[in-house]
Scaffold this active site. Structure first.
Site, PDB file in Angstrom:
ATOM      1  N   ASN A 290     -46.807 -13.735  34.790  1.00 13.74           N
ATOM      2  CA  ASN A 290     -45.457 -13.684  34.108  1.00 13.74           C
ATOM      3  C   ASN A 290     -45.302 -15.536  34.131  1.00 13.74           C
ATOM      4  O   ASN A 290     -45.251 -16.450  34.674  1.00 13.74           O
ATOM      5  CB  ASN A 290     -44.311 -13.320  34.907  1.00 13.74           C
ATOM      6  CG  ASN A 290     -42.932 -13.670  34.167  1.00 13.74           C
ATOM      7  OD1 ASN A 290     -42.796 -14.004  33.258  1.00 13.74           O
ATOM      8  ND2 ASN A 290     -42.335 -13.184  35.436  1.00 13.74           N
TER       9      ASN A 290
ATOM     10  N   LYS B  54     -43.092 -16.770  32.558  1.00 13.42           N
ATOM     11  CA  LYS B  54     -41.582 -17.362  32.343  1.00 13.42           C
ATOM     12  C   LYS B  54     -41.525 -18.472  31.468  1.00 13.42           C
ATOM     13  O   LYS B  54     -42.280 -17.978  30.037  1.00 13.42           O
ATOM     14  CB  LYS B  54     -41.121 -17.719  33.854  1.00 13.42           C
ATOM     15  CG  LYS B  54     -41.857 -17.209  34.590  1.00 13.42           C
ATOM     16  CD  LYS B  54     -40.904 -17.345  35.751  1.00 13.42           C
ATOM     17  CE  LYS B  54     -40.928 -16.355  37.353  1.00 13.42           C
ATOM     18  NZ  LYS B  54     -41.211 -16.519  38.695  1.00 13.42           N
TER      19      LYS B  54
HETATM   20  P1  13P Z   1     -44.303 -17.639  41.283  1.00 11.71           P
HETATM   21  O1  13P Z   1     -44.811 -17.105  41.950  1.00 11.71           O
HETATM   22  O2  13P Z   1     -44.029 -19.186  40.930  1.00 11.71           O
HETATM   23  O3  13P Z   1     -43.483 -17.507  43.049  1.00 11.71           O
HETATM   24  O4  13P Z   1     -43.552 -16.119  40.887  1.00 11.71           O
HETATM   25  C1  13P Z   1     -43.510 -14.849  40.752  1.00 11.71           C
HETATM   26  C2  13P Z   1     -43.294 -14.556  39.745  1.00 11.71           C
HETATM   27  O5  13P Z   1     -41.725 -14.102  39.615  1.00 11.71           O
HETATM   28  C3  13P Z   1     -43.306 -13.762  38.562  1.00 11.71           C
HETATM   29  O6  13P Z   1     -42.314 -12.838  38.351  1.00 11.71           O
END
Ligand code: 13P
Length: 258
Positions: free
Chosen positions: A9, A11
């Site tokens: 992900n 983001k």
């Molecule tokens: P992190 O791996 O950066 O903690 O994020 C996890 C997440 O939200 C995946 O959707």
């Protein structure tokens, strides 16, 4: 033996060029080795077309990070499930805790998105997980159960087979504070037991329940070796080729050993 599933992900990160380079670097690195794990990349909406084009040459699939709760119409700025389907996207994350927290997504809106995605033959990746306060108050099982019941358990058995669940404790996301393998396994086993009660043992066995929250190259293998952890939803560590590939390698060897 069940294949493991690893989803990156991204983001709201990366420039167009960086996204392009990362997709190619991951695709090249994956050539030929990950026989017991499947890989999904989830870039921002604006890179989805680039990603689905490149995915045709490579061995991974593509997920969107969100979709509208509405089918179509006057919803400025929204992106519908049918638009994602037209781009040949295969999966869509819904109910991520960042969307619940910053964009007021509720279990009810998540249920609507799940149905719209199914209508377009896309597979929803439905996130659940408790805050630290909820865990301290010993409410974590109750919260996760409520999230799943209200967002997913309206589905019939057949459609429930086209869903992926991601357990992402909010306190572990982006904090470096990963759930211990025991904490994650305990919750995953609980989620599987809920599925078994509602849909039966076979559906529960086949269900994919991923762990997310500060999963990285160092801790991935111990998490993925747990019997009820079917892979990971990876945030920060999915933005670095070597780190992400190491996580996929961990998934691959955990799938072989399980
Ligand atoms: P992190 O791996 O950066 O903690 O994020 C996890 C997440 O939200 C995946 O959707």
């Amino acid at each position: 033996m069940k294949n493991k599933l690893v989803i990156g992900n991204w983001k709201m990160n990366l420039s167009f060029e960086e996204a392009n380079d990362l997709i190619i670097a991951i695709g090249d690195a994956l050539e030929g080795f990950h026989t017991n794990s499947e890989v999904v990349l989830s870039p921002s909406f604006v890179y989805l077309e680039l990603a689905t084009d490149l995915a045709e040459e490579y061995n991974f699939s593509i997920a969107a990070q969100n979709c509208s709760e509405y089918e179509n119409g006057a919803y400025t700025g929204e992106i519908s499930a049918s638009m994602l389907a037209a781009l040949k996207v295969n999966f869509c994350i819904v109910g991520h805790s960042e969307r619940r927290k910053y964009f007021h997504e509720t279990n009810e809106t998540i249920a609507k998105k799940v149905d719209l995605l199914h209508k377009q033959q896309l597979i929803p990746i439905v996130c659940c997980g408790e805050t630290m306060e909820e865990r301290k108050n010993n409410e974590h099982f109750k919260i996760v159960e409520q999230q799943l019941v209200e967002s997913l358990f309206h589905l019939n058995k057949e459609m429930f087979g086209h869903v992926i669940i991601a357990y992402e404790p909010v306190w572990a996301i982006g904090t470096g504070e990963t759930a211990t393998p025991e904490q994650a396994q305990e919750m995953h086993a609980f989620i599987r037991s809920l599925i078994e009660k509602k849909y039966g043992a076979e559906t529960a066995y086949n269900a994919y329940i991923l762990y997310g929250g500060s999963c990285n190259a160092k801790n991935a293998l111990n998490l993925f070796m747990q019997p009820d952890i079917d892979g990971g939803l990876i945030g920060g560590a999915s933005l670095k080729t070597s780190e992400f590939i190491a996580i996929i390698e961990a998934a691959d060897s955990a799938a072989k050993d399980n």
